[in-house]
Design a protein around this motif. Structure first.
Motif, PDB file in Angstrom:
ATOM      1  N   ARG A   9      27.904 -44.134 -10.524  1.00 13.01           N
ATOM      2  CA  ARG A   9      28.793 -42.988 -10.730  1.00 13.01           C
ATOM      3  C   ARG A   9      27.981 -41.711 -10.939  1.00 13.01           C
ATOM      4  O   ARG A   9      28.185 -40.698 -10.242  1.00 13.01           O
TER       5      ARG A   9
ATOM      6  N   ILE B 140      28.554 -30.473 -19.368  1.00 20.14           N
ATOM      7  CA  ILE B 140      29.449 -30.424 -20.534  1.00 20.14           C
ATOM      8  C   ILE B 140      29.823 -31.854 -20.917  1.00 20.14           C
ATOM      9  O   ILE B 140      30.333 -32.605 -20.079  1.00 20.14           O
ATOM     10  N   GLY B 141      29.598 -32.209 -22.163  1.00 23.94           N
ATOM     11  CA  GLY B 141      29.818 -33.597 -22.583  1.00 23.94           C
ATOM     12  C   GLY B 141      28.637 -34.437 -22.128  1.00 23.94           C
ATOM     13  O   GLY B 141      28.786 -35.480 -21.502  1.00 23.94           O
TER      14      GLY B 141
ATOM     15  N   ILE C  36      25.717 -29.579 -23.281  1.00 31.57           N
ATOM     16  CA  ILE C  36      26.688 -29.157 -24.303  1.00 31.57           C
ATOM     17  C   ILE C  36      27.425 -30.381 -24.822  1.00 31.57           C
ATOM     18  O   ILE C  36      27.900 -31.211 -24.045  1.00 31.57           O
ATOM     19  N   GLU C  37      27.484 -30.485 -26.136  1.00 30.76           N
ATOM     20  CA  GLU C  37      28.160 -31.603 -26.789  1.00 30.76           C
ATOM     21  C   GLU C  37      28.962 -31.090 -27.985  1.00 30.76           C
ATOM     22  O   GLU C  37      28.535 -30.151 -28.655  1.00 30.76           O
ATOM     23  N   ASN C  38      30.106 -31.729 -28.241  1.00 27.28           N
ATOM     24  CA  ASN C  38      30.882 -31.333 -29.419  1.00 27.28           C
ATOM     25  C   ASN C  38      30.881 -32.419 -30.497  1.00 27.28           C
ATOM     26  O   ASN C  38      31.666 -32.351 -31.438  1.00 27.28           O
ATOM     27  N   LYS C  39      30.011 -33.432 -30.317  1.00 28.38           N
ATOM     28  CA  LYS C  39      29.902 -34.455 -31.378  1.00 28.38           C
ATOM     29  C   LYS C  39      28.439 -34.645 -31.749  1.00 28.38           C
ATOM     30  O   LYS C  39      27.562 -34.578 -30.895  1.00 28.38           O
TER      31      LYS C  39
ATOM     32  N   PRO D 169      26.055 -37.766 -30.063  1.00 29.75           N
ATOM     33  CA  PRO D 169      25.657 -37.494 -28.667  1.00 29.75           C
ATOM     34  C   PRO D 169      24.787 -36.241 -28.554  1.00 29.75           C
ATOM     35  O   PRO D 169      23.850 -36.196 -27.730  1.00 29.75           O
TER      36      PRO D 169
ATOM     37  N   GLY E 259      28.890 -27.458 -29.341  1.00 32.91           N
ATOM     38  CA  GLY E 259      30.096 -26.632 -29.252  1.00 32.91           C
ATOM     39  C   GLY E 259      31.130 -27.246 -28.345  1.00 32.91           C
ATOM     40  O   GLY E 259      30.932 -28.331 -27.788  1.00 32.91           O
TER      41      GLY E 259
ATOM     42  N   GLY F  48      33.338 -27.518 -25.122  1.00 34.51           N
ATOM     43  CA  GLY F  48      33.480 -27.240 -23.691  1.00 34.51           C
ATOM     44  C   GLY F  48      32.517 -26.182 -23.178  1.00 34.51           C
ATOM     45  O   GLY F  48      31.299 -26.273 -23.356  1.00 34.51           O
TER      46      GLY F  48
ATOM     47  N   CYS G 190      31.820 -34.821 -16.652  1.00 34.45           N
ATOM     48  CA  CYS G 190      31.957 -36.189 -16.123  1.00 34.45           C
ATOM     49  C   CYS G 190      32.405 -37.166 -17.211  1.00 34.45           C
ATOM     50  O   CYS G 190      32.110 -36.983 -18.390  1.00 34.45           O
ATOM     51  N   GLY G 191      33.066 -38.212 -16.761  1.00 35.99           N
ATOM     52  CA  GLY G 191      33.380 -39.324 -17.654  1.00 35.99           C
ATOM     53  C   GLY G 191      34.522 -39.068 -18.610  1.00 35.99           C
ATOM     54  O   GLY G 191      34.680 -39.789 -19.595  1.00 35.99           O
ATOM     55  N   MET G 192      35.322 -38.051 -18.348  1.00 37.24           N
ATOM     56  CA  MET G 192      36.508 -37.783 -19.189  1.00 37.24           C
ATOM     57  C   MET G 192      37.746 -37.863 -18.302  1.00 37.24           C
ATOM     58  O   MET G 192      37.636 -37.868 -17.074  1.00 37.24           O
TER      59      MET G 192
ATOM     60  N   ILE H 191      39.361 -28.096 -20.757  1.00 34.75           N
ATOM     61  CA  ILE H 191      38.063 -27.427 -20.970  1.00 34.75           C
ATOM     62  C   ILE H 191      37.924 -26.218 -20.039  1.00 34.75           C
ATOM     63  O   ILE H 191      37.504 -25.135 -20.449  1.00 34.75           O
TER      64      ILE H 191
ATOM     65  N   GLN I  50      33.885 -35.229 -12.469  1.00 33.19           N
ATOM     66  CA  GLN I  50      34.098 -36.664 -12.259  1.00 33.19           C
ATOM     67  C   GLN I  50      35.124 -37.130 -13.286  1.00 33.19           C
ATOM     68  O   GLN I  50      34.781 -37.548 -14.384  1.00 33.19           O
TER      69      GLN I  50
HETATM   70  C1  LIG Z   1      32.733 -40.567 -22.126  1.00 35.12           C
HETATM   71  S1  LIG Z   1      31.430 -39.535 -22.493  1.00 35.12           S
HETATM   72  C2  LIG Z   1      30.752 -39.188 -20.896  1.00 35.12           C
HETATM   73  C3  LIG Z   1      29.324 -38.848 -20.981  1.00 35.12           C
HETATM   74  C4  LIG Z   1      28.642 -38.433 -19.684  1.00 35.12           C
HETATM   75  N1  LIG Z   1      29.126 -37.122 -19.269  1.00 35.12           N
HETATM   76  C5  LIG Z   1      28.873 -39.460 -18.618  1.00 35.12           C
HETATM   77  O1  LIG Z   1      29.637 -39.183 -17.688  1.00 35.12           O
HETATM   78  O2  LIG Z   1      28.301 -40.551 -18.711  1.00 35.12           O
HETATM   79  C6  LIG Z   1      32.165 -37.979 -22.902  1.00 35.12           C
HETATM   80  C7  LIG Z   1      31.246 -37.103 -23.711  1.00 35.12           C
HETATM   81  O3  LIG Z   1      31.791 -35.799 -23.738  1.00 35.12           O
HETATM   82  C8  LIG Z   1      31.792 -35.298 -25.043  1.00 35.12           C
HETATM   83  N2  LIG Z   1      32.907 -34.341 -25.122  1.00 35.12           N
HETATM   84  C9  LIG Z   1      34.228 -34.617 -25.052  1.00 35.12           C
HETATM   85  N3  LIG Z   1      34.960 -33.491 -25.117  1.00 35.12           N
HETATM   86  C10 LIG Z   1      34.080 -32.467 -25.217  1.00 35.12           C
HETATM   87  C11 LIG Z   1      34.204 -31.041 -25.327  1.00 35.12           C
HETATM   88  N4  LIG Z   1      35.422 -30.453 -25.360  1.00 35.12           N
HETATM   89  N5  LIG Z   1      33.092 -30.287 -25.410  1.00 35.12           N
HETATM   90  C12 LIG Z   1      31.862 -30.873 -25.390  1.00 35.12           C
HETATM   91  N6  LIG Z   1      31.682 -32.211 -25.304  1.00 35.12           N
HETATM   92  C13 LIG Z   1      32.769 -33.001 -25.209  1.00 35.12           C
HETATM   93  C14 LIG Z   1      31.927 -36.507 -25.932  1.00 35.12           C
HETATM   94  O4  LIG Z   1      31.390 -36.299 -27.213  1.00 35.12           O
HETATM   95  C15 LIG Z   1      31.135 -37.557 -25.140  1.00 35.12           C
HETATM   96  O5  LIG Z   1      29.771 -37.583 -25.502  1.00 35.12           O
END
Ligand SMILES: C[S@@+](CC[C@H](N)C(=O)[O-])C[C@H]1O[C@@H](n2cnc3c(N)ncnc32)[C@H](O)[C@@H]1O
Length: 236
Positions: A7, A23-24, A46-49, A52, A70, A72, A87-89, A97, A112
């Motif tokens: 992926r 992002i994420g 960029i991460e909001n947790k 990660p 922060g 998004g 990706c991955g959301m 976002i 993605q």
């Molecule tokens: C399921 S993971 C996917 C990680 C990676 N992008 C991938 O595709 O393998 C989603 C990541 O996005 C982060 N995330 C979710 N919403 C976010 C936001 N609004 N801003 C920044 N990060 C975000 C989560 O903390 C998590 O680490």
């Protein structure tokens, strides 16, 4: 070097930029692989947790990359990155976002969604982004990868001469290419929806689109949509 799964490999192949924001970023593997392959000169994760974010920091330490905490696109300055990936959301989260910071969206986007790709096609059509490419991974669980570029003020020409609603739901490039896996998937969905008891309005609409598409295909099996690309798309 982090090994990307199929992926993220497919995502990485769509990215080439001076400065790319992910992002994420989670583990930060996508940016690290892009930097190692020379596909980008600089990365912004960029991460909001917290966890990660810390993982991305550890992965990208010493590399030409910023890791920002922060929501998004908020940590990104307008014009700072020329490309971004999310990706991955779910498609709805990705759309939220993008909708929260339209002025920070770079010229090029690689998205993605794990589901609801249709939502992103609709967002892009309304926001003036053109769908430059759409791909799907192989394998048991198939993931969509959508590449958008900021448009020139005209409607996205990839939808020209297509059934717009069908194209937004199932993907204009897939409809043009009409590959075997895609037809099989449509047929599978048609069979499933046709036998579904208590269909709601959305399922009913979808079935009507599938019936329309597959009937037209049966009538003109020789028509190769791939040979009739939208002219304006290639003139740019
Ligand atoms: C399921 S993971 C996917 C990680 C990676 N992008 C991938 O595709 O393998 C989603 C990541 O996005 C982060 N995330 C979710 N919403 C976010 C936001 N609004 N801003 C920044 N990060 C975000 C989560 O903390 C998590 O680490």
């Amino acid at each position: 070097m982090p090994r990307l799964d199929q992926r993220l490999k497919l995502v990485a192949r769509q990215i080439r930029a001076r400065c790319h924001a992910d992002i994420g970023s989670d583990h930060g593997h996508l940016l690290k692989a892009l930097l190692a392959a020379g596909r980008i000169e600089r990365g912004i994760a960029i991460e909001n947790k917290r966890q990660p974010w810390a993982n991305s920091q550890a992965t990208l330490r010493g590399l030409p990359a910023d890791v920002r905490f922060g929501e998004g696109l908020q940590p990104l300055r307008p014009g700072e990155a020329d490309s971004a990936s999310i990706c991955g959301m779910g498609g709805r989260s990705i759309e939220r976002i993008l909708g929260e910071a339209p002025e920070r969206i770079p010229e090029r986007l690689v998205l993605q969604p794990n589901k609801h790709a249709e939502q992103l096609r609709r967002w892009a059509f309304a926001a003036g982004y053109h769908l430059q490419e759409e791909l799907r991974t192989a394998g048991r669980r198939r993931f969509d990868v959508l590449v958008f570029v900021r448009g020139d003020g005209h409607p996205d020409p990839v939808y020209d001469s297509l059934d717009r609603e069908a194209a937004l739901v199932f993907g204009p490039w897939h409809l043009r290419r009409w590959e075997t896996w895609f037809v099989q998937q449509l047929q599978q969905q048609q069979r499933y929806l046709a036998t579904l008891g208590g269909r709601d309005a959305v399922a009913g609409q979808r079935l009507a689109i599938l019936d329309r598409l597959l009937a037209a295909r049966e009538k003109h099996p020789q028509k190769n949509f791939a040979q009739t690309p939208p002219r304006r798309y290639f003139e740019k």
